[in-house]
Design an enzyme around this catalytic site. Sequence first.
Site, mmCIF file in Angstrom:
data_model
loop_
_atom_site.group_PDB
_atom_site.id
_atom_site.type_symbol
_atom_site.label_atom_id
_atom_site.label_comp_id
_atom_site.label_asym_id
_atom_site.label_seq_id
_atom_site.Cartn_x
_atom_site.Cartn_y
_atom_site.Cartn_z
ATOM 1 N N ARG A 1 0.847 -1.183 0.000
ATOM 2 C CA ARG A 1 0.000 0.000 0.000
ATOM 3 C C ARG A 1 0.890 1.243 0.000
ATOM 4 O O ARG A 1 2.036 1.186 0.448
ATOM 5 C CB ARG A 1 -0.904 0.024 1.228
ATOM 6 C CG ARG A 1 -1.814 -1.189 1.374
ATOM 7 C CD ARG A 1 -2.565 -1.145 2.702
ATOM 8 N NE ARG A 1 -3.428 -2.300 2.875
ATOM 9 C CZ ARG A 1 -3.071 -3.461 3.441
ATOM 10 N NH1 ARG A 1 -1.824 -3.586 3.905
ATOM 11 N NH2 ARG A 1 -3.914 -4.456 3.551
ATOM 12 N N HIS B 1 -3.971 3.080 -5.572
ATOM 13 C CA HIS B 1 -4.257 1.754 -5.012
ATOM 14 C C HIS B 1 -4.410 0.704 -6.107
ATOM 15 O O HIS B 1 -4.317 -0.502 -5.826
ATOM 16 C CB HIS B 1 -5.514 1.804 -4.151
ATOM 17 C CG HIS B 1 -5.600 0.679 -3.159
ATOM 18 N ND1 HIS B 1 -4.726 0.550 -2.099
ATOM 19 C CD2 HIS B 1 -6.441 -0.388 -3.080
ATOM 20 C CE1 HIS B 1 -5.031 -0.525 -1.401
ATOM 21 N NE2 HIS B 1 -6.063 -1.125 -1.979
ATOM 22 N N TYR C 1 -9.742 -11.248 -6.453
ATOM 23 C CA TYR C 1 -8.855 -11.081 -7.608
ATOM 24 C C TYR C 1 -8.970 -12.236 -8.599
ATOM 25 O O TYR C 1 -8.621 -12.080 -9.762
ATOM 26 C CB TYR C 1 -7.404 -10.930 -7.144
ATOM 27 C CG TYR C 1 -7.166 -9.666 -6.364
ATOM 28 C CD1 TYR C 1 -7.137 -8.431 -7.006
ATOM 29 C CD2 TYR C 1 -6.995 -9.688 -4.987
ATOM 30 C CE1 TYR C 1 -6.933 -7.261 -6.289
ATOM 31 C CE2 TYR C 1 -6.797 -8.526 -4.266
ATOM 32 C CZ TYR C 1 -6.770 -7.317 -4.920
ATOM 33 O OH TYR C 1 -6.584 -6.153 -4.219
ATOM 34 N N HIS D 1 -3.272 -10.151 3.557
ATOM 35 C CA HIS D 1 -4.692 -10.323 3.878
ATOM 36 C C HIS D 1 -4.847 -11.342 5.003
ATOM 37 O O HIS D 1 -4.281 -12.434 4.949
ATOM 38 C CB HIS D 1 -5.472 -10.810 2.656
ATOM 39 C CG HIS D 1 -5.700 -9.745 1.634
ATOM 40 N ND1 HIS D 1 -6.044 -10.024 0.325
ATOM 41 C CD2 HIS D 1 -5.653 -8.397 1.723
ATOM 42 C CE1 HIS D 1 -6.180 -8.885 -0.338
ATOM 43 N NE2 HIS D 1 -5.949 -7.891 0.484
ATOM 44 N N ARG E 1 -1.691 -1.951 -6.467
ATOM 45 C CA ARG E 1 -1.825 -3.138 -5.600
ATOM 46 C C ARG E 1 -2.749 -4.165 -6.266
ATOM 47 O O ARG E 1 -2.452 -5.362 -6.267
ATOM 48 C CB ARG E 1 -2.371 -2.690 -4.235
ATOM 49 C CG ARG E 1 -2.494 -3.796 -3.201
ATOM 50 C CD ARG E 1 -2.767 -3.144 -1.843
ATOM 51 N NE ARG E 1 -3.296 -4.064 -0.859
ATOM 52 C CZ ARG E 1 -2.556 -4.836 -0.080
ATOM 53 N NH1 ARG E 1 -1.240 -4.827 -0.195
ATOM 54 N NH2 ARG E 1 -3.114 -5.628 0.819
ATOM 55 N N LYS F 1 -1.215 -3.371 8.250
ATOM 56 C CA LYS F 1 -2.362 -3.038 9.097
ATOM 57 C C LYS F 1 -2.329 -3.864 10.377
ATOM 58 O O LYS F 1 -1.947 -5.034 10.366
ATOM 59 C CB LYS F 1 -3.668 -3.316 8.337
ATOM 60 C CG LYS F 1 -3.968 -2.296 7.244
ATOM 61 C CD LYS F 1 -5.328 -2.571 6.621
ATOM 62 C CE LYS F 1 -5.691 -1.506 5.603
ATOM 63 N NZ LYS F 1 -7.026 -1.759 4.995
#
Length: 332
Positions: free
Chosen positions: A181, A276, A311, A302, A279, A205
């Site tokens: 990111r 973004h 995806y 993730h 990504r 994150k």
Amino acid sequence: MNKKIGHKGFASLLFFLSQEIFLGVGLTRILSISEQNSWISILIAFVIGFIFLNMIMYVMNYKKDLNEYNSFILSNKINYKNMDYNEAKEYVIYLNKKSDAKSTISRKLSSLRTFYKYLVLNNKVESNPFLLVSSPKKEKRIPKFINYNNMEEILNVPNIKTKEGQRERVILEVLYASGVRVSELVNIKLKDIDFSNKNILILGKGSKERLVSFGDYALEYINLYLKEGRKLLLDGVKSDYLIVGKKSEKLTTRRVEQIIDDIIKRTSIKLNITPHMFRHTFATHLLDNGCDLLVVQELLGHASLSSTEIYTHVSNEHLREVYLKCHPRNKR
């Protein structure tokens, strides 16, 4: 006998809703500090104004949802006080037949759950018929990605003879090569980069660490930037960070986004390309070339595989487009 929802009842419901909103935001606690400093007073005024504006929209949506529900029960001769689960399901079927978006149906059901919660609390009805009615699952938006030709054009925009151009090229190469990111990119420190194994330690994150990889192209431009451009940008200032500004320790996320926007404007591409999307493109291109889904999940950081599975829809759709375009016996 069917009954219409009266104005007094609706006014009482609005009062109930306003209580729920204000209790939720803790307005009483906010007001208690309003005299401390002038800037805090200004901030509080803004927050209160924002709350009131959102409350008006909140109430308008509730009124609209209840009016539609009211029309439904009147036309179907249903007494809202005796509404049961099966009749509540009939209302959901009615909304689906109208082709309402799933998010809209979810909002309308939420409105009715709150309405019946109010009725139960005020002893108007015995139970909430919408409590067991499930909201539709949210529609997953298929992420947009950049095709190979457009990506090649974007990567070749920066003038690598300049310090700014070298930094631009590194930003693009690292985003595309690693799938990080923008917020993670700006926090990469030189000590996080393993040049021998072409890995970068990323703090993602939830303060979760993960290793991402980069290739020979990214390594080439990182080395060029570290040797020339980065030193010229810093002009003697020390910094631990990879992406830096003129005499500054590091760039902000917003500044990197502006740089990327400027690069896109210098291409012939007419599509709306956001930072973004690099990504999304990273993940899609990996899957297009046979990468395992679990590997992509790990590289993206993730927590759930379902976040990565989106995806596969993009990749499958791309494969179908290629097939329809290229197979000699696709069309008669």
